[in-house]
Design a protein around this motif. Structure first.
Motif, PDB file in Angstrom:
ATOM      1  N   HIS A  44       0.823  -1.246   0.075  1.00 30.55           N
ATOM      2  CA  HIS A  44      -0.111  -0.013  -0.075  1.00 30.55           C
ATOM      3  C   HIS A  44       0.814   1.194  -0.072  1.00 30.55           C
ATOM      4  O   HIS A  44       1.449   1.475   0.961  1.00 30.55           O
ATOM      5  CB  HIS A  44      -1.162   0.082   1.124  1.00 30.55           C
ATOM      6  CG  HIS A  44      -1.744  -1.060   1.287  1.00 30.55           C
ATOM      7  ND1 HIS A  44      -2.767  -1.505   0.568  1.00 30.55           N
ATOM      8  CD2 HIS A  44      -1.885  -2.189   2.250  1.00 30.55           C
ATOM      9  CE1 HIS A  44      -3.578  -2.542   0.838  1.00 30.55           C
ATOM     10  NE2 HIS A  44      -2.719  -3.015   2.069  1.00 30.55           N
TER      11      HIS A  44
ATOM     12  N   ILE B 174       0.838   5.196   0.446  1.00 25.85           N
ATOM     13  CA  ILE B 174      -0.184   6.087   0.909  1.00 25.85           C
ATOM     14  C   ILE B 174       0.563   7.566   0.974  1.00 25.85           C
ATOM     15  O   ILE B 174       1.827   7.642   1.037  1.00 25.85           O
ATOM     16  CB  ILE B 174      -0.768   5.535   2.318  1.00 25.85           C
ATOM     17  CG1 ILE B 174       0.476   5.750   3.329  1.00 25.85           C
ATOM     18  CG2 ILE B 174      -1.397   4.230   2.249  1.00 25.85           C
ATOM     19  CD1 ILE B 174      -0.107   5.414   4.608  1.00 25.85           C
TER      20      ILE B 174
ATOM     21  N   CYS C 141      -4.302   6.303  -1.725  1.00 28.98           N
ATOM     22  CA  CYS C 141      -3.518   4.911  -1.712  1.00 28.98           C
ATOM     23  C   CYS C 141      -3.473   4.150  -3.116  1.00 28.98           C
ATOM     24  O   CYS C 141      -4.767   3.557  -3.637  1.00 28.98           O
ATOM     25  CB  CYS C 141      -4.012   4.172  -0.578  1.00 28.98           C
ATOM     26  SG  CYS C 141      -3.249   2.376  -0.320  1.00 28.98           S
TER      27      CYS C 141
ATOM     28  N   THR D 117      -2.339   0.264  -4.449  1.00 31.95           N
ATOM     29  CA  THR D 117      -2.272  -0.852  -3.770  1.00 31.95           C
ATOM     30  C   THR D 117      -1.782  -1.980  -5.091  1.00 31.95           C
ATOM     31  O   THR D 117      -2.536  -2.024  -6.003  1.00 31.95           O
ATOM     32  CB  THR D 117      -3.555  -1.372  -3.234  1.00 31.95           C
ATOM     33  OG1 THR D 117      -3.759  -0.512  -2.229  1.00 31.95           O
ATOM     34  CG2 THR D 117      -3.070  -2.882  -2.815  1.00 31.95           C
TER      35      THR D 117
ATOM     36  N   HIS E  91      -9.319   0.530   4.560  1.00 38.85           N
ATOM     37  CA  HIS E  91      -9.029   0.252   3.543  1.00 38.85           C
ATOM     38  C   HIS E  91      -7.698  -0.746   3.474  1.00 38.85           C
ATOM     39  O   HIS E  91      -7.337  -1.353   2.862  1.00 38.85           O
ATOM     40  CB  HIS E  91      -8.387   1.653   2.650  1.00 38.85           C
ATOM     41  CG  HIS E  91      -7.969   1.240   1.216  1.00 38.85           C
ATOM     42  ND1 HIS E  91      -8.452   0.672   0.339  1.00 38.85           N
ATOM     43  CD2 HIS E  91      -6.731   1.472   0.922  1.00 38.85           C
ATOM     44  CE1 HIS E  91      -7.527   0.501  -0.753  1.00 38.85           C
ATOM     45  NE2 HIS E  91      -6.434   1.294  -0.423  1.00 38.85           N
ATOM     46  N   LEU E  92      -6.737  -0.396   4.370  1.00 36.93           N
ATOM     47  CA  LEU E  92      -5.392  -0.823   4.658  1.00 36.93           C
ATOM     48  C   LEU E  92      -5.438  -2.195   5.227  1.00 36.93           C
ATOM     49  O   LEU E  92      -5.021  -3.071   5.039  1.00 36.93           O
ATOM     50  CB  LEU E  92      -4.445   0.083   5.363  1.00 36.93           C
ATOM     51  CG  LEU E  92      -4.252   1.352   4.897  1.00 36.93           C
ATOM     52  CD1 LEU E  92      -3.037   2.041   5.464  1.00 36.93           C
ATOM     53  CD2 LEU E  92      -3.563   1.004   3.303  1.00 36.93           C
TER      54      LEU E  92
ATOM     55  N   PRO F 169       2.379  -0.985   4.479  1.00 38.25           N
ATOM     56  CA  PRO F 169       2.056   0.502   3.950  1.00 38.25           C
ATOM     57  C   PRO F 169       3.229   1.031   3.887  1.00 38.25           C
ATOM     58  O   PRO F 169       3.995   0.967   4.811  1.00 38.25           O
ATOM     59  CB  PRO F 169       1.168   0.866   5.152  1.00 38.25           C
ATOM     60  CG  PRO F 169       1.601   0.174   6.344  1.00 38.25           C
ATOM     61  CD  PRO F 169       1.928  -1.289   5.774  1.00 38.25           C
TER      62      PRO F 169
ATOM     63  N   THR G 208       0.754   9.157  -4.763  1.00 32.35           N
ATOM     64  CA  THR G 208       1.019   7.709  -4.464  1.00 32.35           C
ATOM     65  C   THR G 208       1.456   7.115  -5.741  1.00 32.35           C
ATOM     66  O   THR G 208       2.099   5.940  -5.702  1.00 32.35           O
ATOM     67  CB  THR G 208      -0.266   7.327  -4.032  1.00 32.35           C
ATOM     68  OG1 THR G 208      -1.167   7.501  -4.862  1.00 32.35           O
ATOM     69  CG2 THR G 208      -0.492   7.771  -2.478  1.00 32.35           C
TER      70      THR G 208
END
Length: 614
Positions: A365, A367, A394, A396, A428-429, A435, A593
């Motif tokens: 992720h 961010i 973010c 991913t 979301h994470l 991350p 991102t």
């Protein structure tokens, strides 16, 4: 040709700048959205302080220093008791405007209102420990010299008076009890004369409620510190006024590594370039000494090279990177690598980077967060300069060869957003994967949200637990967040980064040299009128708002867009205009991102090529 407080401050950083300023040389600070945001906060803090003096009289003739000075002296000499706002003090073409002057008999209190964060507990702790005053520290030098500059002029007119000096500051330990306080102030810039405008701040709310919930300090006496500073200020005034009269002169520049931060180092196309004027042909040397990573660590060794006209990056020999005691700084290894790979025009990846990247669990992720920290607490329970987290983005990667998936969140309502911000990010994470952030900003923001939960008694055990496992809380706890900027500093170098690890600089370097990235992100491919490839950030589309082409390409402009969308600081904000500000914010944060994905893919490509060759 007056010497003002701002002139004095500029000249204290470098006397040569006074010449460029008076002749109107372009400056990178001109039109700076960051400085404008600070200034607006300062005007509002000043207005709040003045509400404590209901008998205050504002000096009106602001556009003409001589007329304003005459009005100020007339008012001060007319009575034994008066409070003045914006009093203008002029003597021998040296001019200053004082926020608040309080005359009582033969004593005048000079009160400087400054929108600078202040912690009274730290102040009291130093006093209790018998240490020198907090305001005697170097970090407060500019503020003390500002006040001493005014005190000097005040004494020029009232040599037999007792002059006392005070500060009034936002107290960062005091929460505000007023919700949407920012909406109760109207800030207007009113043209007064050619090249001059007056800033007026009108408070539209309940003065009694604001006074009861004030987050400003009481007057802090700094008379002793100002007295100690006066000799330095008087010497500076004498030095700088000699550069203005009888004719404007340019102080001989003292070239040094400090010049790398000069606000008069502007684009080469500018007809007036202060940096080039100072450095002459030495400005054209490439690669330049000032491009060295952490060049400040060389100190006088770099300055000696400059004094001898040796300003090429290649004039920095390895022995100069070793300290006098034979040890090396924390930056030496990277500096040596920069010298080598810039000369060879090659990229460098460490032998460890492949294993490090392989150690991270998917999904990955990437961010980024957009935040602001206003001097004025916008919402009930907030303190001065407390963080407002209004947006996250973010990208991913669920697997090594997967296409990035993008999600985002943006606060569009005028309300305290931080808990909704953190909760949406948590959803979301989740608690799996890795991350990534660029630098430590994201960790700092989430750590503050966790602290805000305690201060505000916000009840969400799941969020508290998630934040506790995600952020780095101290030097021992690693947390989940991985800093890609730190990985760059330790494991990657591109010769076109010129010693910087800013994400914008890193991305521009790889963008220009990696066509695969341009194929994978075609939406950011644009060229200027000369056919030169633009960086992705300069390729971001603009929006026409209120007749102006607006772009959001950096943090301060993102804050401006957020405030315009939510607080209506840029004028009327109908639904269509609101959507324009929203689009600007979304595309900017999304690029931040996407840029991390670009860097990750670039590293992966380099490492695959290295593995094939090895």
């Amino acid at each position: 040709m007056y010497l003002s407080k701002s002139d004095f401050k500029l000249a204290r950083s470098c006397p040569t700048k006074l010449y460029y300023h008076k002749l109107g040389y372009p400056s990178v600070q001109a039109g700076s959205e960051f400085l404008e945001l600070l200034a607006e906060g300062g005007y509002i803090v000043e207005a709040i302080a003045k509400l404590r003096f209901p008998d205050g009289v504002r000096v009106q003739a602001e556009a003409d220093p001589e007329a304003a000075n005459a009005e100020t002296l007339a008012l001060l000499n007319r009575t034994d008791s008066i409070t003045l706002f914006e009093a203008t003090l002029l003597c021998d073409r040296v001019v200053a405007r004082a926020d608040i002057l309080v005359k009582r008999g033969r004593r005048i209190d000079l009160i400087k209102v400054k929108a600078r964060s202040f912690d009274p507990t730290e102040y009291q702790k130093r006093i209790a420990e018998g240490k020198s005053s907090l305001f005697s520290l170097a970090a407060w030098r500019d503020t003390l010299e500002d006040v001493a500059f005014q005190a000097h002029l005040l004494r020029s007119h009232f040599p037999d008076f007792e002059i006392r000096a005070f500060l009034m500051l936002p107290d960062k330990t005091k929460p505000s009890a007023i919700d949407q306080l920012h909406r109760q102030f109207q800030v207007r810039r009113i043209p007064v004369d050619a090249g001059f405008s007056q800033i007026q701040v009108e408070f539209l709310g309940d003065e009694a409620a604001l006074s009861a919930a004030s987050f400003l300090t009481q007057k802090i006496d700094i008379t002793a510190e100002v007295e100690a500073t006066l000799p330095t200020v008087r010497a500076g005034i004498q030095q700088y006024t000699a550069l203005l009269w009888p004719s404007l002169q340019r102080a001989e520049p003292a070239l040094s590594i400090s010049c790398r931060d000069c606000e008069y180092w502007v684009e080469d196309e500018a007809p007036l370039n202060g940096f080039r004027h100072c450095w002459g042909d030495l400005a054209d040397v490439s690669p330049h000494l000032l491009d060295l990573y952490r060049v400040g660590s060389l100190g006088d060794r770099a300055n000696e090279l400059i004094q001898h006209g040796k300003v090429s990056l290649y004039d920095v020999t390895p022995d100069l990177l070793v300290k006098k005691d034979g040890s090396m700084s924390a930056y030496t290894d990277r500096q040596l690598r920069q010298l080598h790979h810039t000369r060879e025009d090659t990229e460098w990846v460490s032998a460890e980077l492949a294993d490090i990247l392989d150690s991270f669990d998917y999904p990955l992720h990437f961010i980024d967060m957009e935040t602001c920290a206003p001097a004025i607490p916008c919402y009930s329970g907030m303190r001065p300069y407390e963080t407002i987290a209004f947006q996250w983005s973010c990208h991913t990667l669920t697997a090594p060869n997967a296409e990035p998936q993008h999600e985002c969140w943006l606060c569009t309502e005028d309300e305290f957003p931080n808990f909704a911000f953190a909760e949406s990010l948590m959803q979301h994470l989740g608690s799996t994967g890795t991350p990534f952030m660029w630098s430590k900003h994201e960790n700092t923001v989430l750590r503050e949200v966790l602290e805000q939960m305690t201060r505000r008694s916000y009840d969400n055990p799941a969020l508290r637990d998630w934040l506790g496992h995600t952020v780095k809380l101290n030097g021992v706890d690693r947390g989940r967040l991985v800093d890609l900027c730190q990985l760059t500093e330790k494991h990657y170098l591109h010769p076109q980064m010129r010693g910087s690890t800013s994400i914008k600089v890193v991305v521009e370097a790889i963008w220009r040299t990696n066509p695969v990235l341009r194929d994978r992100f075609p939406e950011y491919v644009r060229y200027d009128e000369t056919g030169r490839l633009l960086s992705p950030y300069k390729a971001l589309p603009t929006q026409s708002i209120h007749g102006a082409a607006i772009a959001v390409t950096e943090g301060p402009s993102a804050v401006r867009a957020y405030r315009a969308m939510v607080h209506h600081t840029e004028g009327p904000c109908d639904p269509a205009t609101r959507d324009q500000w929203k689009d600007l914010l979304l595309q900017y944060c999304q690029l931040d991102t996407a840029a991390m994905v670009m860097i990750w893919w670039h590293w992966a490509g380099l490492l695959r090529g290295k593995a094939r060759r090895g």
